[in-house]
Design a protein around this motif. Structure first.
Motif, PDB file in Angstrom:
ATOM      1  N   VAL B 375       0.816  -1.211   0.000  1.00 51.19           N
ATOM      2  CA  VAL B 375       0.000   0.000   0.000  1.00 51.19           C
ATOM      3  C   VAL B 375       0.854   1.268   0.000  1.00 51.19           C
ATOM      4  O   VAL B 375       0.494   2.268  -0.613  1.00 51.19           O
ATOM      5  CB  VAL B 375      -0.986  -0.005   1.186  1.00 51.19           C
ATOM      6  N   GLY B 376       2.009   1.220   0.703  1.00 54.93           N
ATOM      7  CA  GLY B 376       2.872   2.399   0.727  1.00 54.93           C
ATOM      8  C   GLY B 376       3.349   2.760  -0.662  1.00 54.93           C
ATOM      9  O   GLY B 376       3.291   3.922  -1.079  1.00 54.93           O
ATOM     10  N   ASN B 377       3.766   1.755  -1.423  1.00 49.56           N
ATOM     11  CA  ASN B 377       4.234   1.996  -2.786  1.00 49.56           C
ATOM     12  C   ASN B 377       3.111   2.520  -3.664  1.00 49.56           C
ATOM     13  O   ASN B 377       3.321   3.381  -4.520  1.00 49.56           O
ATOM     14  CB  ASN B 377       4.785   0.713  -3.407  1.00 49.56           C
ATOM     15  N   ALA B 378       1.895   1.973  -3.433  1.00 53.91           N
ATOM     16  CA  ALA B 378       0.753   2.389  -4.238  1.00 53.91           C
ATOM     17  C   ALA B 378       0.544   3.892  -4.090  1.00 53.91           C
ATOM     18  O   ALA B 378       0.311   4.605  -5.073  1.00 53.91           O
ATOM     19  CB  ALA B 378      -0.497   1.622  -3.824  1.00 53.91           C
ATOM     20  N   ASP B 381       3.581   5.921  -5.561  1.00 52.72           N
ATOM     21  CA  ASP B 381       3.545   5.996  -7.029  1.00 52.72           C
ATOM     22  C   ASP B 381       2.737   7.192  -7.498  1.00 52.72           C
ATOM     23  O   ASP B 381       3.097   7.850  -8.480  1.00 52.72           O
ATOM     24  CB  ASP B 381       2.922   4.714  -7.600  1.00 52.72           C
ATOM     25  N   VAL B 382       1.642   7.489  -6.791  1.00 50.36           N
ATOM     26  CA  VAL B 382       0.816   8.628  -7.181  1.00 50.36           C
ATOM     27  C   VAL B 382       1.598   9.918  -6.981  1.00 50.36           C
ATOM     28  O   VAL B 382       1.565  10.819  -7.822  1.00 50.36           O
ATOM     29  CB  VAL B 382      -0.495   8.665  -6.368  1.00 50.36           C
ATOM     30  N   PHE B 383       2.334  10.008  -5.886  1.00 51.71           N
ATOM     31  CA  PHE B 383       3.156  11.199  -5.644  1.00 51.71           C
ATOM     32  C   PHE B 383       4.185  11.368  -6.746  1.00 51.71           C
ATOM     33  O   PHE B 383       4.441  12.463  -7.213  1.00 51.71           O
ATOM     34  CB  PHE B 383       3.870  11.097  -4.286  1.00 51.71           C
ATOM     35  N   ARG B 384       4.784  10.251  -7.158  1.00 53.03           N
ATOM     36  CA  ARG B 384       5.826  10.345  -8.197  1.00 53.03           C
ATOM     37  C   ARG B 384       5.228  10.779  -9.518  1.00 53.03           C
ATOM     38  O   ARG B 384       5.814  11.562 -10.261  1.00 53.03           O
ATOM     39  CB  ARG B 384       6.532   8.995  -8.352  1.00 53.03           C
ATOM     40  N   LEU B 385       4.031  10.276  -9.809  1.00 53.21           N
ATOM     41  CA  LEU B 385       3.400  10.571 -11.094  1.00 53.21           C
ATOM     42  C   LEU B 385       2.902  12.006 -11.156  1.00 53.21           C
ATOM     43  O   LEU B 385       3.154  12.722 -12.124  1.00 53.21           O
ATOM     44  CB  LEU B 385       2.241   9.597 -11.320  1.00 53.21           C
ATOM     45  N   HIS B 386       2.201  12.418 -10.104  1.00 59.05           N
ATOM     46  CA  HIS B 386       1.519  13.705 -10.189  1.00 59.05           C
ATOM     47  C   HIS B 386       2.310  14.848  -9.574  1.00 59.05           C
ATOM     48  O   HIS B 386       2.162  15.994  -9.971  1.00 59.05           O
ATOM     49  CB  HIS B 386       0.147  13.613  -9.528  1.00 59.05           C
ATOM     50  N   GLN B 387       3.153  14.574  -8.571  1.00 57.40           N
ATOM     51  CA  GLN B 387       3.895  15.662  -7.926  1.00 57.40           C
ATOM     52  C   GLN B 387       5.352  15.672  -8.378  1.00 57.40           C
ATOM     53  O   GLN B 387       6.141  16.461  -7.876  1.00 57.40           O
ATOM     54  CB  GLN B 387       3.825  15.528  -6.398  1.00 57.40           C
ATOM     55  N   LYS B 388       5.690  14.780  -9.297  1.00 60.41           N
ATOM     56  CA  LYS B 388       7.057  14.719  -9.826  1.00 60.41           C
ATOM     57  C   LYS B 388       8.091  14.572  -8.718  1.00 60.41           C
ATOM     58  O   LYS B 388       9.162  15.182  -8.758  1.00 60.41           O
ATOM     59  CB  LYS B 388       7.384  15.993 -10.632  1.00 60.41           C
ATOM     60  N   GLU B 393      11.594  10.835  -1.743  1.00 53.14           N
ATOM     61  CA  GLU B 393      10.695  11.908  -1.328  1.00 53.14           C
ATOM     62  C   GLU B 393       9.245  11.419  -1.371  1.00 53.14           C
ATOM     63  O   GLU B 393       8.452  11.668  -0.452  1.00 53.14           O
ATOM     64  CB  GLU B 393      10.874  13.091  -2.295  1.00 53.14           C
ATOM     65  N   ALA B 394       8.918  10.695  -2.431  1.00 51.77           N
ATOM     66  CA  ALA B 394       7.556  10.181  -2.593  1.00 51.77           C
ATOM     67  C   ALA B 394       7.193   9.243  -1.451  1.00 51.77           C
ATOM     68  O   ALA B 394       6.084   9.290  -0.917  1.00 51.77           O
ATOM     69  CB  ALA B 394       7.420   9.466  -3.926  1.00 51.77           C
ATOM     70  N   LYS B 395       8.167   8.416  -1.060  1.00 50.69           N
ATOM     71  CA  LYS B 395       7.904   7.483   0.038  1.00 50.69           C
ATOM     72  C   LYS B 395       7.627   8.233   1.324  1.00 50.69           C
ATOM     73  O   LYS B 395       6.743   7.853   2.103  1.00 50.69           O
ATOM     74  CB  LYS B 395       9.087   6.536   0.219  1.00 50.69           C
ATOM     75  N   ASP B 396       8.398   9.293   1.544  1.00 47.92           N
ATOM     76  CA  ASP B 396       8.180  10.078   2.762  1.00 47.92           C
ATOM     77  C   ASP B 396       6.802  10.724   2.735  1.00 47.92           C
ATOM     78  O   ASP B 396       6.073  10.687   3.724  1.00 47.92           O
ATOM     79  CB  ASP B 396       9.268  11.154   2.901  1.00 47.92           C
ATOM     80  N   SER B 397       6.451  11.306   1.579  1.00 52.08           N
ATOM     81  CA  SER B 397       5.137  11.931   1.467  1.00 52.08           C
ATOM     82  C   SER B 397       4.042  10.919   1.715  1.00 52.08           C
ATOM     83  O   SER B 397       3.059  11.202   2.410  1.00 52.08           O
ATOM     84  CB  SER B 397       4.937  12.525   0.068  1.00 52.08           C
TER      85      SER B 397
END
Lengths: 341, 534
Positions: B375-378, B381-388, B393-397
């Protein structure tokens, strides 16, 4: 307010009549569509069967002369006699119109009409396949049902046996059966197809078993998994909760609902059955079309090869069309297009 | 009064695991309606099935489950079948799954009569038709030849009830018989059950997760939690003055229509979403045309919250799917942030842009999360896609956001299957929020959850709405849920919007007959209702 107001029911009158009409028309359309698909498939198959001959190396006319170096005129004479000098598409049209009139051409090796050659052999093969189909249905369904209803040891034992049986090539099965039942016990003959009636069935029992053993395993597996899936369905529990005996529940609600997949798989198996019969016929010395097919390919007897392949293809397509036509009777949701298994 | 069903210290479980039912004791008297209330996994279905001698394979049980003196734990197969045939019947949750789809309705009804009672086919048919009439199905004769897929869910449940009543049982067991049905259909079924139970003097054990429903039907109630009876007594007493914490939570979590606490509609601001004349039609293979949505028009201001209420087939989900561009409209305009939606399927790049503004959460979190992705990766992934954002960083967010929706860091690497339904829906919510959308579409997002979990998720949505200034489009069949969350309401029926306006106004003074029907169909406790006139 009574509860009746909340329940809708089919509205009578005009719309009901319209629905009646549509209900009567829909199956007819369905059947016509399936039959058109059948004809189209046969047509495409005939193209493939006929033109694949040109991909095979070797000149049939030369083969006829058994390696003698012929005079060019003689070669030309034979070529013309069998119509091999015409363009390919014209040969095809001749061949096709011949088939439609019941004339399958002449065999190069037997110097007979192909239809005569075929008709002499076809009954044996059909009887063999029919008997194998009986074994497959009876034993396959039985093993599948028993496995599905006896969880634990029974299920595992049957499953392992089936896996082993499914892995046995037909010719090995044939040899093993002969060794056991003809040579060992002497119950069944090991050779020939017998005279008509019971003698024929007696002669064909071992070949049919050897032919069917792989397919018995497949049908049993499909039956087992399809029934297992149905056994978990709620409607089975409902039937049980209403006090129906186990037998009724299984027959009317489990097996009945599991028939769809079983039938579909069986339809696909038919082609394999006709083809593997070649090996069995050879092993048991039966003169059927399977053996004829192998010989004819050897001898480049294209007329016979094409005819046999067409018969096999036609049987396959026909059986599957019948399966498709029967499916809506087994599961009415297919006819309504709302099927969701 | 004799005891019809008596369960004493009934314990059931699988060897080597904690018991599923632990010393359950309950009884039903002749002619009495008793409710068994509990959330999913509380063991209420197991308890009821035990009354018919239906135990899960490989289970071990002890205690007494006796129906009119016959202990189903020890009875012979023959006696059990006798019990199921003559004395006790069960109505199941989903009639579409419970009636064999390949056989006709008539076959379903008559099979016990023909096979067990030795009636001729004609006699059996006659009795079945009479019974269908009695449960309120018109044209019963024609129904006999139809297959289940040709009937609506409500009709099928009436068929199921008719089948259960055919052998005039003394005990009627109902396993959530209205959960799969619409609210207005449920009202009819509940009325029918009450009438039949009263007039036949049957004992009834009614399983449900819905306290309101239990209160509308039963005099006495047992509350079941994790296989144990935590509270029992008169329905009114238990609901109005619950003794146990769990019961109190359950009562509090059960949504009721409250008009008082509603936020006032947001008037200011330009509309974020504007829809006019929106229609969607489907053509069936046979040439029939289905109008799923017909001429819908509304505007949703930035920061507003709009509830869309309707029954199955009302077009509410179609509308939601049109808003998130999962469907393409047949006609009409849809404008989001002053951008007009083209009337064709969006290209991948357009979809990505749109996804930054609009996110959707679906009904079933068991289906909407990929079972193989932790679930964390799921969420990351959205952070990486939409927030670049970068991987780390995405994992922390993601960790922060999951913490915010109540999923602790220890669950970061868990796969969806290790989470409960409520937790999964929180993850689905976090995934949607990770794109930082302006508009959040919730398509029945709490319908598959237990009431207590639903309450938590609703609270979370409320909190996020207030903190992030989210605009919310909530699609549901439950008026009570909407009354809690949405200031504006839109009622849909058969593809059309029949009423729209401020939630408080519609609930207090519905202007449309259908809305009135919808509000009146909500189950009302027995002690509130006017006396039943049969």
């Amino acid at each position: 307010m009574t509860a009746t107001d909340y329940a809708q029911a089919p509205t009578p009158g005009v719309s009901a009549r319209k629905r009646e009409k549509r209900r009567a028309v829909r199956p007819a359309v369905y059947i016509v569509k399936k039959l058109l698909a059948l004809l189209l498939t046969l047509f495409v198959a005939s193209l493939a069967v006929f033109f694949s001959r040109f991909l095979v190396p070797g000149d049939p006319a030369r083969f006829l002369l058994r390696g003698r170096s012929p005079k060019p005129e003689a070669l030309e004479e034979i070529t013309r006699q069998f119509g091999l000098d015409q363009p390919a598409w014209e040969q095809y049209l001749n061949w096709l119109s011949g088939i439609l009139r019941g004339d399958w051409g002449r065999s190069l090796t037997y110097r007979q009409d192909v239809s005569d050659v075929l008709l002499g052999r076809l009954p044996t093969t059909l009887q063999l396949v029919a008997l194998a189909a009986v074994f497959i249905t009876v034993l396959g369904l039985f093993a599948g049902i028993v496995a599905s209803l006896n969880k634990g040891f029974g299920d595992r034992f049957i499953l392992i046996t089936l896996t082993a049986a499914g892995a046995v090539p037909p010719f090995v099965a044939a040899i093993a059966l002969v060794a056991l039942f003809s040579v060992g016990l002497g119950w069944f003959p090991s050779f020939g197809s017998g005279d008509g009636g019971w003698d024929r069935i007696w002669h064909l029992t071992l070949p049919a078993l050897a032919l069917g053993i792989t397919y018995i395993a497949m049908v049993a597996r499909v039956t087992r998994s399809s029934m297992n899936e149905q056994l978990l369905r709620e409607h089975v529990e409902v039937a049980t909760s209403r006090g129906l005996a186990r037998g009724s529940v299984v027959a009317r609600h489990v097996l009945r609902n599991a028939l769809g997949p079983i039938l579909t798989v069986s339809g696909v198996l038919v082609a394999g059955l006709l083809v593997s019969s070649a090996i069995i016929e050879r092993t048991f010395g039966l003169s059927g079309i399977g053996q004829l097919l192998v010989q004819s390919i050897d001898r480049l007897d294209f007329g016979v090869v094409q005819a046999i392949v067409m018969v096999v293809v036609a049987a396959f397509v026909l059986v599957n069309t019948v399966v498709d036509l029967v499916q809506p009777l087994i599961d009415p949701r297919i006819a309504a297009g709302t099927e969701s298994r | 009064m004799s005891q019809l069903l008596q369960i004493e210290n009934f314990t059931l479980g699988f060897p080597g695991r904690p018991p599923l039912l632990d010393s359950v004791s309950l009884h039903v008297n002749d002619g009495e309606a008793v409710a068994l209330v509990g959330e999913s996994g509380s063991g209420k279905s197991l308890t009821t099935r035990a009354a018919l001698g239906l135990f899960p394979g490989g289970s071990q049980s002890s205690g007494i489950v006796s129906v009119q003196g016959l202990d189903t734990l020890t009875a012979s197969k023959q006696r059990l079948m006798e019990l199921r045939r003559r004395r006790a019947s069960m109505i199941f949750q989903d009639p579409r799954a419970g009636i064999n789809p390949v056989r006709t309705v008539g076959d379903f009804l008559t099979e016990t009569l023909v096979r067990l009672d030795g009636l001729s086919r004609a006699e059996a048919t006659e009795r079945a038709v009479t019974q269908l009439d009695q449960v309120g199905l018109r044209h019963a004769k024609e129904l006999m030849d139809q297959h289940p897929h040709q009937l609506s869910g409500g009709m099928l449940q009436r068929v199921m009830i008719a089948a259960a009543l055919l052998n005039s049982p003394d005990l009627l067991l109902c396993d959530e018989p209205t959960t799969a049905l619409d609210v207005t259909t449920q009202a009819g079924i509940v009325r029918l059950l009450r009438e039949e139970q009263q007039s036949r003097g049957m004992g009834m054990l009614f399983i449900t997760h819905d306290l309101n429903l239990a209160a509308s039907l039963c005099e006495r109630v047992y509350v079941l939690r994790r296989g144990e009876v935590v509270e029992q007594g008169q329905t009114q007493t238990v609901f109005l003055t619950p003794q146990q914490d769990y019961t109190r939570q359950l009562v509090e979590a059960t949504p009721v229509i409250e008009v008082g606490g509603l936020a006032t509609p947001v008037v200011a601001g330009s509309p974020l979403l504007k829809v006019s004349g929106l229609s969607k039609t489907y053509q069936l293979p046979r040439g029939e045309i289905i109008t799923a949505l017909d001429d819908a028009g509304f505007a949703l201001p930035e920061g507003g919250s709009l509830g869309i209420v309707g029954e199955s087939g009302s077009g509410k989900s179609t509308l939601a799917r049109l808003v998130v561009a999962l469907e393409t409209a047949t006609s009409g305009e849809l404008t989001l942030r002053d951008v007009r939606r083209p009337r064709r399927p969006l290209k991948a790049s357009e979809r990505k842009v749109l996804a930054k503004d609009v996110q959707i959460v679906f009904q079933d979190p068991y289906l909407s999360l990929d079972p193989r992705i932790p679930v964390g990766n799921a969420v990351a992934d959205v952070f990486r896609l939409h927030q670049k954002q970068g991987r780390k960083e995405a994992k922390d967010s993601a960790r922060v956001l999951l913490g915010r929706v109540g999923i602790g860091a220890e669950r970061f690497d868990a796969r969806p299957r290790a989470l409960s339904g409520g937790q999964r829906q929180r993850v689905a919510l976090a995934k949607a929020l990770a794109a930082r959308p302006r508009l959040l579409v919730l398509d029945e997002a709490t319908s598959a959850l237990d009431v207590s979990v639903q309450a938590q998720v609703l609270e979370l949505v409320e909190e996020l709405r207030d903190q992030l200034g989210l605009t919310i489009l909530f699609v549901t069949h439950d008026l009570a849920v909407v009354s809690r969350l949405c200031s504006e309401l839109l009622v849909m029926h058969e593809g059309r919007i029949v009423e729209q306006g401020p939630t408080a106004r519609i609930l207090e003074d519905p202007g449309d007959d259908y809305t009135r029907n919808l509000i009146a169909s909500r189950p009302r406790p027995l002690w509130d209702a006017e006396p039943v006139t049969a």
